[in-house]
Design an enzyme around this catalytic site. Structure first.
Site, mmCIF file in Angstrom:
data_model
loop_
_atom_site.group_PDB
_atom_site.id
_atom_site.type_symbol
_atom_site.label_atom_id
_atom_site.label_comp_id
_atom_site.label_asym_id
_atom_site.label_seq_id
_atom_site.Cartn_x
_atom_site.Cartn_y
_atom_site.Cartn_z
ATOM 1 C CG ASN A 13 -1.941 1.015 1.329
ATOM 2 O OD1 ASN A 13 -2.554 1.180 2.375
ATOM 3 N ND2 ASN A 13 -2.208 1.745 0.267
ATOM 4 C CG ASN A 66 -8.397 7.770 -0.555
ATOM 5 O OD1 ASN A 66 -7.492 7.276 0.106
ATOM 6 N ND2 ASN A 66 -9.675 7.506 -0.318
ATOM 7 C CB CYS A 75 -4.446 5.709 5.959
ATOM 8 S SG CYS A 75 -3.494 4.569 4.916
ATOM 9 N N GLY A 76 -4.303 3.055 8.306
ATOM 10 C CA GLY A 76 -3.414 2.321 9.194
ATOM 11 C C GLY A 76 -2.030 2.099 8.615
ATOM 12 C CG ASN A 162 -11.117 4.456 7.469
ATOM 13 O OD1 ASN A 162 -11.200 3.740 8.464
ATOM 14 N ND2 ASN A 162 -10.210 4.248 6.556
ATOM 15 C CG HIS A 164 -13.405 -0.336 6.973
ATOM 16 N ND1 HIS A 164 -12.506 -0.639 5.986
ATOM 17 C CD2 HIS A 164 -12.838 0.648 7.708
ATOM 18 C CE1 HIS A 164 -11.423 0.114 6.119
ATOM 19 N NE2 HIS A 164 -11.612 0.915 7.148
ATOM 20 C CG ASN A 195 -12.452 2.166 2.846
ATOM 21 O OD1 ASN A 195 -11.933 2.581 1.831
ATOM 22 N ND2 ASN A 195 -12.535 2.892 3.954
ATOM 23 C CD GLU A 213 -7.546 1.320 0.861
ATOM 24 O OE1 GLU A 213 -7.652 2.466 1.343
ATOM 25 O OE2 GLU A 213 -6.472 0.688 0.822
ATOM 26 N NE ARG A 214 -13.594 6.518 2.539
ATOM 27 C CZ ARG A 214 -14.080 7.371 3.418
ATOM 28 N NH1 ARG A 214 -15.284 7.881 3.243
ATOM 29 N NH2 ARG A 214 -13.375 7.739 4.463
ATOM 30 C CB CYS A 222 -6.803 -1.816 3.442
ATOM 31 S SG CYS A 222 -7.852 -0.546 4.212
ATOM 32 N N GLY A 223 -4.681 -1.200 6.213
ATOM 33 C CA GLY A 223 -4.560 -1.372 7.653
ATOM 34 C C GLY A 223 -5.877 -1.248 8.384
ATOM 35 N N GLY A 225 -8.763 -1.622 7.088
ATOM 36 C CA GLY A 225 -9.592 -2.735 6.628
ATOM 37 C C GLY A 225 -9.294 -3.999 7.404
#
Length: 279
Positions: A13, A66, A75-76, A162, A164, A195, A213-214, A222-223, A225
């Site tokens: 990522n 993004n 964002c992880g 965010n 999910h 997401n 991801e959006r 995706c962290g 996620g």
């Protein structure tokens, strides 16, 4: 005007990281889109801005954009890259730092092994906060039924700051990630989009995960996620407190003791190269 940057990634990522402490940076969405283009620009999933702290209990502010130019809350994988960047660039000497994001404070620490541990805070189980605008309310496992091109599917709705939507699948290898993911993101129930994660439960301590991801599309990892998927699996009673999440880009370790507890994520971050672009 020339802007210095570092290209980084967390399990594939990838990010363009900009120090906005020593540089004046103001980017329009169209500029972010041009920089994100993998053929004519630098190419990345997200752009990370490091800014002076806007509150006294934080070491830095952390903003995320993004590749479509839209600003997002969390964002992880980016958080781990953030920690490595400020340490490598000697912007801090602290082993543990507190960072202010759009969703509030998060804590980042580099372990002795070089992995980064992120306190992601408590998963948000109020689905209206995603936001999600449709009755009926979900049961205690956060599950709702949503229409997809493959028919109705059950999704767990979790926010990590965010939004999910997580669905269980028999195999992530055969899942129609792009088709279903894009369709779910267009649903009117998600006014800010969402997401979409596809979770294959391998055992009580391991899952496989793909995330659409959006504003980006499918990413290698995706962290947030991974955090949302483990949260959902724990609420279903299918996962232990410590889980290995296997993404396309590599593995993350997620730890969550349950409702009311903070969730921890442990994983790597890598610098790829430094450069500059003209704004």
């Amino acid at each position: 005007m020339r802007i210095q940057f570092t290209k980084m990634h967390g399990l594939g990522n990838d990010f363009l990281v900009i120090d906005a402490l020593s540089q004046h940076v103001s980017l329009r969405p169209s500029q972010v889109q041009k920089l994100a283009n993998r053929h004519t620009g630098i190419g990345f999933d997200q752009l990370l801005l490091i800014e002076p702290p806007s509150r006294p209990d934080a070491d830095f502010d952390y903003r995320i954009f993004n590749s479509d130019g839209g600003e997002v809350e969390h964002c992880g994988n980016g958080a781990r890259c953030f920690a490595k960047f400020v340490t490598d660039k000697e912007l801090t000497a602290k082993p543990t730092i507190t960072v202010n994001t759009a969703r509030g404070l998060i804590e980042l620490a580099i372990t002795k092994s070089g992995l980064i541990r992120v306190n992601m805070g408590k998963p948000i189980l109020d689905i209206e906060a995603l936001p999600y605008e449709a009755p009926p309310q979900p049961d205690k496992t956060q599950t709702v039924s949503l229409n997809t091109p493959k028919g109705p599917l059950e999704f767990g709705l979790i926010s990590m700051g965010n939004p999910h939507a997580v669905t269980r699948v028999d195999s992530v290898d055969t899942s129609d990630v792009a088709i279903i993911g894009a369709a779910i993101q267009r649903l009117e129930q998600f006014p800010d989009s969402v997401n979409v994660s596809f979770m294959e439960i391998v055992s009580e301590t391991e899952i496989r995960l793909r995330v659409f991801e959006r504003g980006v599309g499918e990413t290698l990892a995706c962290g947030t996620g991974a955090c949302a998927a483990v949260t959902y699996g724990r609420l279903l009673g299918r996962l232990n407190p410590k889980v290995t999440v296997a993404t396309l880009g590599g593995n993350l370790q997620i730890e969550w003791d349950g409702i009311g507890c903070d969730l921890k994520m442990i994983g790597p971050a890598e610098s790829v190269f430094d450069g500059e672009f003209r704004l």
